[in-house]
Design an enzyme around this catalytic site. Structure first.
Site, short mmCIF file in Angstrom:
data_model
loop_
_atom_site.label_atom_id
_atom_site.label_comp_id
_atom_site.label_asym_id
_atom_site.label_seq_id
_atom_site.Cartn_x
_atom_site.Cartn_y
_atom_site.Cartn_z
N HIS A 125 52.51 -11.83 64.50
CA HIS A 125 51.70 -12.97 64.91
C HIS A 125 50.65 -13.24 63.83
O HIS A 125 50.27 -12.33 63.08
CB HIS A 125 51.02 -12.72 66.25
CG HIS A 125 51.97 -12.46 67.36
ND1 HIS A 125 52.72 -13.44 67.95
CD2 HIS A 125 52.30 -11.29 67.99
CE1 HIS A 125 53.47 -12.92 68.90
NE2 HIS A 125 53.24 -11.62 68.94
N ALA A 156 57.44 11.83 66.00
CA ALA A 156 57.55 11.06 67.23
C ALA A 156 56.35 10.15 67.46
O ALA A 156 55.20 10.52 67.20
CB ALA A 156 57.72 12.00 68.43
N ALA A 174 53.25 13.48 64.25
CA ALA A 174 53.52 12.72 65.48
C ALA A 174 52.30 11.91 65.89
O ALA A 174 51.15 12.36 65.78
CB ALA A 174 53.91 13.68 66.60
#
Length: 204
Positions: A125, A156, A174
């Site tokens: 956007h 992750a 992570a």
């Protein structure tokens, strides 16, 4: 302990998902190397005039049993505009990650993308507030090529933003947000991700 029945069921499911995924790729004219494996069927959308290329020996995990900690959603590989490219190298493992390209996302060989990782080359956007909700003018939406070099492990739930390069052999901890480029041969983590350790690498 997994019973023999469950093992057989999962093996059959993997074969079926791989067949369906290969057919899906052929229909969308997506180039793939040999020995593609799909555990569950990924979400793949290729905008007309764009390209997606996937190398040899890649595994796309889209089923919750395919990773010990489970997935939030199927693997997503999606181009968003004509001329966009997604290039994925050989021996890459993807576990429920999302890869979206408005211009260019490049992933090297032997890369591991952990559970629910997000990689993009766009802000999606406009930054300017006027009419942001409905403004689809590509000139107002920030994009920059995103590159993940060979043998990188992205942990992750990490997010890799537009214009980032992650250097060869590096690890992203992570839950990190990678908003700036990371050099080769290091561990980086945090929000935003920063180098926390350099790796001793013996070059072949």
């Amino acid at each position: 302990m997994i019973t023999s029945f469950i093992r057989i069921k999962r093996k059959i499911s993997k074969k079926c998902a791989t067949w369906v995924t290969r057919r899906l790729f052929r229909e969308q004219r997506i180039t793939t190397g040999a020995n593609l494996i799909a555990v569950g069927v990924p979400i793949v959308d290729k905008e007309p005039g764009s390209s997606i290329t996937i190398g040899r020996n890649c595994i796309l995990c889209s089923n919750d049993y395919s990773n010990p900690i489970g997935l939030n959603h199927r693997t997503v590989i999606r181009t968003l505009a004509s001329g966009a490219t997604i290039t994925i190298g050989d021996d890459v493992g993807i576990s429920g990650a999302s890869i979206c390209a408005m211009s260019s996302v490049t992933i090297g060989n032997e890369v591991m993308l952990g559970v629910n990782v997000q990689i993009s080359d766009t802000d999606f956007h406009p930054i300017k507030p006027e009419g942001r909700r409905f403004n689809k003018n590509s000139a107002d939406i920030g994009t920059a090529p995103t590159i993940i070099e060979d043998n990188v492990w992205v942990g992750a739930n990490s997010v890799v933003l537009k214009g980032v390069t992650i250097g060869k052999n590096s690890i992203i901890g992570a839950g990190s947000i990678v908003s700036g480029s990371i050099p080769a041969n290091c561990i980086a983590a945090g929000v935003p991700a920063r180098v926390i350790k350099h790796l001793d690498v013996i070059e072949a």
